[in-house]
Design a protein around this motif. Structure first.
Motif, PDB file in Angstrom:
ATOM      1  N   ALA A 103       0.826  -1.210   0.000  1.00 54.41           N
ATOM      2  CA  ALA A 103       0.000   0.000   0.000  1.00 54.41           C
ATOM      3  C   ALA A 103       0.859   1.259   0.000  1.00 54.41           C
ATOM      4  N   ASN A 104       0.503   2.193  -0.856  1.00 53.96           N
ATOM      5  CA  ASN A 104       1.077   3.530  -0.817  1.00 53.96           C
ATOM      6  C   ASN A 104       0.390   4.283   0.332  1.00 53.96           C
ATOM      7  N   PRO A 105       1.060   5.271   0.938  1.00 51.54           N
ATOM      8  CA  PRO A 105       0.410   6.008   2.029  1.00 51.54           C
ATOM      9  C   PRO A 105      -0.934   6.611   1.643  1.00 51.54           C
ATOM     10  N   VAL A 106      -1.089   7.007   0.385  1.00 54.54           N
ATOM     11  CA  VAL A 106      -2.352   7.553  -0.115  1.00 54.54           C
ATOM     12  C   VAL A 106      -2.602   7.016  -1.512  1.00 54.54           C
ATOM     13  N   LYS A 107      -3.854   7.113  -1.935  1.00 54.92           N
ATOM     14  CA  LYS A 107      -4.148   6.823  -3.329  1.00 54.92           C
ATOM     15  C   LYS A 107      -3.786   8.033  -4.174  1.00 54.92           C
ATOM     16  N   GLU A 108      -3.304   7.762  -5.370  1.00 47.43           N
ATOM     17  CA  GLU A 108      -3.098   8.809  -6.367  1.00 47.43           C
ATOM     18  C   GLU A 108      -4.068   8.531  -7.507  1.00 47.43           C
ATOM     19  N   ILE A 109      -5.019   9.419  -7.690  1.00 48.23           N
ATOM     20  CA  ILE A 109      -5.981   9.275  -8.772  1.00 48.23           C
ATOM     21  C   ILE A 109      -6.119  10.629  -9.449  1.00 48.23           C
ATOM     22  N   GLY A 110      -5.735  10.687 -10.713  1.00 45.02           N
ATOM     23  CA  GLY A 110      -5.829  11.920 -11.471  1.00 45.02           C
ATOM     24  C   GLY A 110      -4.469  12.447 -11.892  1.00 45.02           C
ATOM     25  N   TRP A 111      -4.417  13.724 -12.215  1.00 42.91           N
ATOM     26  CA  TRP A 111      -3.199  14.365 -12.695  1.00 42.91           C
ATOM     27  C   TRP A 111      -2.356  14.839 -11.525  1.00 42.91           C
ATOM     28  N   ARG A 112      -1.044  14.520 -11.572  1.00 42.50           N
ATOM     29  CA  ARG A 112      -0.130  14.959 -10.518  1.00 42.50           C
ATOM     30  C   ARG A 112       1.287  15.021 -11.093  1.00 42.50           C
ATOM     31  N   ASP A 113       2.022  16.020 -10.650  1.00 42.32           N
ATOM     32  CA  ASP A 113       3.380  16.200 -11.157  1.00 42.32           C
ATOM     33  C   ASP A 113       4.314  15.106 -10.668  1.00 42.32           C
ATOM     34  N   VAL A 114       5.222  14.701 -11.549  1.00 39.61           N
ATOM     35  CA  VAL A 114       6.337  13.838 -11.165  1.00 39.61           C
ATOM     36  C   VAL A 114       7.636  14.572 -11.486  1.00 39.61           C
ATOM     37  N   THR A 115       8.663  14.250 -10.729  1.00 39.92           N
ATOM     38  CA  THR A 115       9.964  14.890 -10.871  1.00 39.92           C
ATOM     39  C   THR A 115      10.983  13.888 -11.368  1.00 39.92           C
ATOM     40  N   LEU A 116      11.809  14.304 -12.325  1.00 38.46           N
ATOM     41  CA  LEU A 116      12.878  13.445 -12.821  1.00 38.46           C
ATOM     42  C   LEU A 116      14.025  13.422 -11.830  1.00 38.46           C
ATOM     43  N   LYS A 117      14.606  12.233 -11.641  1.00 39.59           N
ATOM     44  CA  LYS A 117      15.674  12.037 -10.671  1.00 39.59           C
ATOM     45  C   LYS A 117      16.998  11.804 -11.387  1.00 39.59           C
ATOM     46  N   GLY A 118      17.626  12.885 -11.868  1.00 43.03           N
ATOM     47  CA  GLY A 118      18.986  12.771 -12.388  1.00 43.03           C
ATOM     48  C   GLY A 118      19.085  12.507 -13.872  1.00 43.03           C
ATOM     49  N   THR A 119      20.340  12.305 -14.301  1.00 42.50           N
ATOM     50  CA  THR A 119      20.670  12.174 -15.721  1.00 42.50           C
ATOM     51  C   THR A 119      20.001  10.977 -16.365  1.00 42.50           C
ATOM     52  N   ALA A 120      19.966   9.856 -15.685  1.00 42.57           N
ATOM     53  CA  ALA A 120      19.369   8.652 -16.273  1.00 42.57           C
ATOM     54  C   ALA A 120      17.899   8.872 -16.593  1.00 42.57           C
ATOM     55  N   ALA A 121      17.209   9.626 -15.751  1.00 45.37           N
ATOM     56  CA  ALA A 121      15.798   9.896 -16.000  1.00 45.37           C
ATOM     57  C   ALA A 121      15.608  10.704 -17.275  1.00 45.37           C
ATOM     58  N   ARG A 122      16.516  11.623 -17.543  1.00 46.32           N
ATOM     59  CA  ARG A 122      16.404  12.437 -18.752  1.00 46.32           C
ATOM     60  C   ARG A 122      16.629  11.604 -20.012  1.00 46.32           C
ATOM     61  N   GLU A 123      17.409  10.562 -19.903  1.00 45.49           N
ATOM     62  CA  GLU A 123      17.591   9.680 -21.049  1.00 45.49           C
ATOM     63  C   GLU A 123      16.278   9.004 -21.438  1.00 45.49           C
ATOM     64  N   TRP A 124      15.424   8.784 -20.460  1.00 46.51           N
ATOM     65  CA  TRP A 124      14.144   8.123 -20.705  1.00 46.51           C
ATOM     66  C   TRP A 124      13.011   9.108 -20.990  1.00 46.51           C
ATOM     67  N   PHE A 125      12.973  10.204 -20.246  1.00 46.13           N
ATOM     68  CA  PHE A 125      11.799  11.081 -20.284  1.00 46.13           C
ATOM     69  C   PHE A 125      12.071  12.461 -20.862  1.00 46.13           C
ATOM     70  N   GLY A 126      13.274  12.683 -21.380  1.00 44.46           N
ATOM     71  CA  GLY A 126      13.568  13.942 -22.040  1.00 44.46           C
ATOM     72  C   GLY A 126      14.212  14.961 -21.125  1.00 44.46           C
ATOM     73  N   ASP A 127      14.711  16.019 -21.715  1.00 43.88           N
ATOM     74  CA  ASP A 127      15.447  17.050 -20.976  1.00 43.88           C
ATOM     75  C   ASP A 127      14.461  18.005 -20.312  1.00 43.88           C
ATOM     76  N   ARG A 128      13.896  17.565 -19.205  1.00 44.23           N
ATOM     77  CA  ARG A 128      12.921  18.342 -18.447  1.00 44.23           C
ATOM     78  C   ARG A 128      13.089  18.050 -16.962  1.00 44.23           C
ATOM     79  N   GLU A 129      12.636  18.941 -16.126  1.00 34.51           N
ATOM     80  CA  GLU A 129      12.719  18.738 -14.670  1.00 34.51           C
ATOM     81  C   GLU A 129      11.632  17.796 -14.165  1.00 34.51           C
ATOM     82  N   GLY A 130      10.499  17.824 -14.834  1.00 41.02           N
ATOM     83  CA  GLY A 130       9.373  16.991 -14.430  1.00 41.02           C
ATOM     84  C   GLY A 130       8.260  17.136 -15.449  1.00 41.02           C
TER      85      GLY A 130
END
Length: 234
Positions: A103-130
């Motif tokens: 179980a996650n502490p809360v449910k996440e349902i709907g639109w919510r920001d995610v943050t990229l964690k470092g260089t490897a994340a940018r290789e997958w999700f593009g050159d953006r902060e989140g």
């Protein structure tokens, strides 16, 4: 070229935007509909890659196909065939590699920001902060041994990880407008029961600015699917 196997665990949680992306690059997909009783294939080498979609069940449920899927994921990774998972699919990947899902502490349902964690994340999700992603989950995965943490939200620390050419996500980057509208109808009871949590949006909130939000999400998804497609094994 070999097809990409797309595992559907619920009628309303099909391939969505990944089907559109693969068609655009000339790749065929084969939907394996677990929800209608399709058999889990044994040999991953029949496919160029394996893609696992979401579903309302838990990976900890005593369903007969779950151990078969976990074994298939391990065989695919051992054979260097890329695996990608969305929400339940990411949880299946984590559990297959010895991680835990709970179980996650809360449910996440709907639109919510995610943050990229470092260089490897940018290789997958593009050159953006989140980016603004779509979510619909009450459980979350741990990071299996050797995984690189890629994404986080303020309500769920582990939103994505990668190991080599394999990508597991808790969030839903595959969403289309039609899927969101359908989930808002089918998920009315769950939305109502969890509405006191600030991480749960109303159906109306989820459909606000839906065209622009989905378009922006597809741009992120295209980055991830392009990176994943580099590892397809014909």
């Amino acid at each position: 070229m070999k097809p990409i196997a797309v595992f559907r665990h619920s009628l309303t949680e099909g391939p969505g935007h990944i089907a559109t992306y693969m068609k655009g690059i000339g790749r065929d997909i084969k939907v394996i509909a677990i929800d209608r009783g399709d058999v889990v294939p044994h040999d991953p080498t029949a496919f160029a890659g394996l893609c696992f979609m979401g579903g309302p069940m838990s990976v900890n449920d005593p369903l007969p196909w779950i151990p078969e899927v976990l074994a298939l994921i391990r065989r695919a990774m051992d054979a260097d065939i890329p695996v990608i998972g969305h929400c339940l699919g990411g949880q299946l990947m984590s559990k297959a590699l010895g991680g835990t899902v709970g179980a996650n502490p809360v449910k996440e349902i709907g639109w919510r920001d995610v943050t990229l964690k470092g260089t490897a994340a940018r290789e997958w999700f593009g050159d953006r902060e989140g980016f603004l992603s779509f979510h619909w989950h009450g459980e979350t995965f741990s990071l299996p041994d050797g995984a690189t943490h890629l994404l986080a939200s303020d309500a769920c620390t582990h939103q994505a990880w990668a190991i080599g050419k394999h990508l597991a996500m808790q969030c839903h980057i595959e969403m289309t407008e039609a899927m969101i509208r359908e989930w808002c109808v089918g998920g009315q009871k769950e939305i109502r029961e969890a509405s006191a949590q600030p991480t749960v949006q109303s159906a109306e909130g989820m459909q606000q600015d839906i065209e622009a939000r989905v378009t922006a999400l597809h741009a992120v998804a295209d980055c991830a699917y392009a990176k994943w497609s580099e590892g397809l094994k014909d």
